[in-house]
Write an enzyme that holds these catalytic residues in place. Structure first.
Site, mmCIF file in Angstrom:
data_model
loop_
_atom_site.group_PDB
_atom_site.id
_atom_site.type_symbol
_atom_site.label_atom_id
_atom_site.label_comp_id
_atom_site.label_asym_id
_atom_site.label_seq_id
_atom_site.Cartn_x
_atom_site.Cartn_y
_atom_site.Cartn_z
ATOM 1 C CG ASN A 445 15.476 82.528 -68.134
ATOM 2 O OD1 ASN A 445 15.961 82.154 -69.195
ATOM 3 N ND2 ASN A 445 15.786 81.988 -66.973
ATOM 4 C CD GLU A 480 20.165 83.138 -61.799
ATOM 5 O OE1 GLU A 480 19.605 84.033 -61.161
ATOM 6 O OE2 GLU A 480 19.607 82.039 -62.006
#
Length: 562
Positions: A445, A480
């Site tokens: 990210n 996640e």
């Protein structure tokens, strides 16, 4: 004038009044009782379903936030880094950017002094007396809605809003040896509740007078803001979570009301919150009341007109009307095709007979029109009921599906876990449970942005679908983090599937220019376990072992796979 029992006027008057009642009263009674009761049942069920959907989404949102703080508190940075490290503030502010509703996130040491916080607020100050710190030292904690105290002077007031109010999430921070290092806490601004409720509220709620409230355990409305001072909710003992009620809310208006509890998501900590949905009875029954008024006005108008004609005819004509009365009685007896004709009567009587015949025809036409209108109304109600059922089905699907990956979400995973656990307790056997976490996802990210992270999440989800059986269940349960339920599996079976998944994802072609791997924790649910969450906690523990052992590996099977 004196009415005699056998007078011509009385008999004729009773005849026409009876005809009017015969046509209109059954319709009125149907509208007033049967149709109104059915409409209340249908609408009450719809309100109950809406309350349950809002409660489910709200509870899941709270659970996600609490889980986020707990996972952050268990990360290596918080377990190992010195408390004066500048990395803490960067970590906290990244979380705040991910979820802007966090007004403040801070880390206090074991003595109650804030060592790091977003925006540097309260750093160096003591929070030893704050409930979140006191309870957060003992374990995960969720605080009820309250007004800000220490942050009141630091946060800018929102124009047009009341006092700043928060809900607290807290989790203890332990070092590698299991000693308490401090407490990690977040203050979430209460406006997030408004966003959740607004998303779940039907678009035509204002038009239909539909209100959605959040009520706390003290029976006070805490959403919308300000309602607690002007609106008193009915006593919670009057609510039946499986049905609906008709209540007053401290005013002269009666409401159709349904409720659903926001379920507990931390063991031993109950909010006592309820989602309450209401609609004024007058609005619910508006169509019924309108039809009732039409029927009553039609009956009244027809009755008045008939009586006027009777008195006028009886005053001017007597003997010719006896024949008309006899013919009218035949119509009253059910011979609707009888014609009101008096051949030997004067022109006025013949005209009256024709007028009465037209009125009888009009009454029959009106009855047919009412029947047709009723059929159309029932068809419209059926269409709206079907539309509402479809909307409820869509809400049910949205509440159980992760929008990004298309997989089931945490809420659906909890339902499936409960089903599998109950089935196992009834029939024996066991089932495997895998907890997966994408390795170094925050690094993805940070380097590729959230769009790149989203692509990786979708890729992992699609790959997972190809690596398990159709009978297996996959869910995205965190940012996640994924869960896989393997019905009727042993621990060795679960470990083999975990290794297959690990190897399959490691060998896949991700949408980024680097390898994507996962760490897998394996656990087995058996009938001896007391609750369905034990296997989840065991799989979480094994997942952290896999992470600590170097990632891209499986932990928890008969032997570890690399």
């Amino acid at each position: 004038m004196t009415f005699l029992p056998d007078s011509f006027r009385n008999r004729l008057a009773l005849l026409f009044v009876g005809l009017a009642l015969l046509v209109g009263l059954p319709t009125y009674l149907y509208l007033n009782h049967i149709y109104a009761a059915q409409l209340l049942r249908d609408r009450g069920g719809a309100l109950r379903d809406l309350a349950s959907a809002v409660a489910g989404v709200l509870g899941e949102n709270l659970r996600e936030r609490q889980r986020e703080i707990e996972l952050l508190a268990q990360s290596p940075l918080y377990r190992r880094a010195p408390l004066d490290s500048s990395d803490f503030r960067s970590s906290l502010e990244r979380v705040q950017e991910t979820y802007p509703q966090y007004s403040w996130i801070g880390l206090a040491d074991a003595q109650g002094t804030v060592r790091a916080a977003t925006g540097g607020m309260l750093v160096g100050q003591s929070v030893v007396k704050r409930p979140w710190f006191i309870n957060g030292r003992q374990g995960p904690f969720f605080g009820d809605l309250h007004e800000a105290l220490l942050l009141t002077k630091l946060l800018p007031p929102a124009e047009g809003q009341g006092p700043v109010r928060f809900i607290d999430f807290a989790s203890p921070v332990f070092d590698e040896a299991g000693h308490l290092r401090g407490v990690l806490a977040a203050h979430a601004h209460w406006r997030w509740a408004a966003e959740v409720v607004q998303v779940m509220t039907p678009h035509d709620a204002a038009t239909n007078g539909l209100d959605v409230f959040i009520v706390n355990q003290d029976n006070v409305v805490i959403y919308p803001d300000g309602q607690e001072k002007t609106l008193l909710a009915p006593d919670k003992a009057a609510f039946n979570p499986q049905s609906y009620t008709i209540d007053g809310w401290g005013d002269a208006i009666s409401y159709l009301t349904a409720t659903a509890p926001v379920r507990e998501f931390i063991a031993g900590q109950s909010l006592g919150w309820r989602i309450v949905v209401r609609q004024p009875i007058t609005r619910t029954l508006a169509d019924v009341r309108h039809l009732q008024r039409v029927v009553l006005l039609s009956l009244a108008a027809a009755t008045i007109l008939f009586l006027a004609l009777v008195w006028w005819s009886a005053t001017r004509f007597s003997r010719p009307l006896e024949r008309l009365a006899a013919l009218a009685h035949r119509i009253e007896a059910g011979e609707e095709k009888t014609r009101l004709e008096v051949a030997d009567a004067p022109q006025e009587i013949r005209g009256l007979a024709a007028a009465l015949q037209d009125m009888a025809d009009a009454l029959l036409s009106h009855q047919e029109a009412l029947a047709q209108s009723n059929a159309q109304l029932e068809e419209k109600v059926s269409e709206r009921t079907a539309a509402l059922a479809q909307a409820n089905a869509e809400l049910h699907q949205l509440a159980r599906r992760d929008a990004l990956t298309g997989l089931a979400n945490r809420f659906a995973a909890n339902e499936r876990l409960q089903d599998e656990f109950l089935r196992m307790r009834r029939h024996g056997g066991s089932y495997g449970l895998l907890m997966l976490d994408i390795d170094f996802f925050k690094r993805i990210n940070d380097t590729l942005g959230h769009a790149g992270g989203d692509e990786v999440l979708r890729h992992v989800a699609a790959t997972l679908r190809t690596l398990v059986r159709e009978s297996d269940f996959i869910a995205r349960v965190g940012g996640e983090e994924f869960m896989v339920i393997l019905p009727e599996s042993s621990l060795a079976d679960a470990a083999r599937v975990g290794e297959k998944i690990r190897a399959g994802i490691a060998a896949s072609q991700p949408p980024i220019d680097r390898q994507v791997t996962v760490s897998v924790g394996v656990a087995l649910a058996t009938p001896e376990q007391e609750d369905m969450d034990l296997a989840v906690r065991q799989a979480d523990t094994q997942l952290y072992r896999a992470k600590e052992a170097g990632r891209n590996r499986v932990a928890g099977g008969p032997q570890s796979a690399t």
